[in-house]
Design a protein around this motif. Structure first.
Motif, PDB file in Angstrom:
ATOM      1  N   ASP A 145       0.846  -1.190   0.000  1.00  0.00           N
ATOM      2  CA  ASP A 145       0.000   0.000   0.000  1.00  0.00           C
ATOM      3  C   ASP A 145       0.885   1.246   0.000  1.00  0.00           C
ATOM      4  OD1 ASP A 145      -1.869   1.977   0.314  1.00  0.00           O
ATOM      5  OD2 ASP A 145      -2.827   1.118   2.084  1.00  0.00           O
ATOM      6  N   SER A 168      -4.108   5.452  -2.741  1.00  0.00           N
ATOM      7  CA  SER A 168      -5.259   6.324  -2.510  1.00  0.00           C
ATOM      8  C   SER A 168      -5.113   7.500  -3.467  1.00  0.00           C
ATOM      9  CB  SER A 168      -5.272   6.819  -1.061  1.00  0.00           C
ATOM     10  OG  SER A 168      -5.405   5.737  -0.161  1.00  0.00           O
ATOM     11  N   THR A 195      -7.824   3.530  -5.260  1.00  0.00           N
ATOM     12  CA  THR A 195      -9.139   3.901  -4.753  1.00  0.00           C
ATOM     13  C   THR A 195      -9.332   5.396  -4.956  1.00  0.00           C
ATOM     14  OG1 THR A 195      -8.231   4.115  -2.507  1.00  0.00           O
ATOM     15  CG2 THR A 195      -9.254   2.013  -3.093  1.00  0.00           C
ATOM     16  N   GLY A 226     -10.221   1.654   3.306  1.00  0.00           N
ATOM     17  CA  GLY A 226      -9.254   1.323   2.263  1.00  0.00           C
ATOM     18  C   GLY A 226      -8.514   0.032   2.556  1.00  0.00           C
TER      19      GLY A 226
END
Length: 276
Positions: A145, A168, A195, A226
């Motif tokens: 991530d 993100s 996302t 998330g």
């Protein structure tokens, strides 16, 4: 199916509630993967030696996430402050002298032998583990991530070692999305997911694009949504290998996470003897 998460553990301190909840990207993904159906989930990280660390470990035990190879140091736990604004979590700077700040995890040969028994390893830009990615990738697929770390230099350093990249990107314009996906693929990452907040999510598998809309839900708290999306995607994709099915399931799981406080629940009152 088996997954392991390596990296951060914190407590998210909800200032208006005077409650803290266990969290941290690595911990959250491990817990949600176990809830989603992974047969075995494990966590390796660095715990502090305070009551907050005790609470995190207790919740991992309740969720059947093992942490036997984790370390403990004489330091307080990471404790970012949180304020809720219409259900959206807003972080407030917390203490900077915590276990997550002062110690970096170094993997030993026995750690790597253990990691090799898992199907996927999840970690993130919050875990200070970039120097270990090359070793981990020789033993296990890596999910990473990046949050909002979009710099080309960082991508080119990390992406050659990972299979799954998550970002993100709610504030990114279309041209930046394209560049981000292309940079990750050209550096060796097979699956890239971004996302986009209310716009849903954009994913690419080796250049083939997929779009996923958000699922309607009653939003109480977006904390951990998330991470829950990542866990849902990994669970479904590793089990079935179908991108559209995995994205639909991931959106379902993120929507559920928005209906309760904390990344996966377990509120605990602030301790009076420990300042936030």
């Amino acid at each position: 199916m088996k997954m392991i998460a390596i990296g951060d553990n914190v407590v998210d301190c909800y200032l208006d509630q005077q409650l803290y909840y266990p969290g941290g990207n690595a911990v959250n993904v491990a817990v949600h993967c176990k809830r989603n159906g992974f047969e075995e989930c494990a966590y390796i990280g660095i715990f502090g030696n305070d009551k907050k660390a005790d609470h995190i470990r207790r919740t991992l035990e309740l969720e059947q996430v093992t942490y036997e190879l984790s370390r403990q140091v004489f330091a307080r736990s990471g404790a970012p402050g949180v304020q809720l604004v219409e259900g959206n979590r807003v972080f407030v700077a917390g203490p900077k002298d915590t276990a997550q700040h002062i110690v970096r995890l170094r993997l030993m040969p026995y750690d790597l032998e253990y990691i090799a028994t898992f199907d996927v390893c999840h970690t993130s830009c919050y875990s200070n583990i970039e120097g270990e990615l090359g070793s981990i990738s020789k033993h296990c697929d890596i999910s990473f991530d990046f949050s909002t770390n979009y710099s080309t230099e960082y991508l080119q350093a990390v992406c050659p070692h990972i299979r799954y990249a998550f970002f993100s990107g709610a504030e990114l314009p279309e041209e930046r999305l394209d560049l981000l996906i292309e940079t990750c693929h050209s550096s060796g990452t097979a699956i890239v997911g971004i996302t986009l907040g209310e716009r849903g999510a954009l994913f690419s598998r080796n250049g083939e694009r997929y779009v996923q809309a958000v699922k309607p839900t009653t939003v109480v708290d977006t904390m951990g949504a998330g991470d829950s999306f990542i866990a849902g995607f990994l669970t479904s994709f590793i089990k079935h290998g179908d991108m559209e099915q995995a994205l639909d399931y991931a959106a379902d799981r993120a929507a559920v996470t928005c209906t309760f406080y904390g990344a996966y629940g377990y509120p605990h009152p602030f301790e009076t003897e420990e300042a936030w």
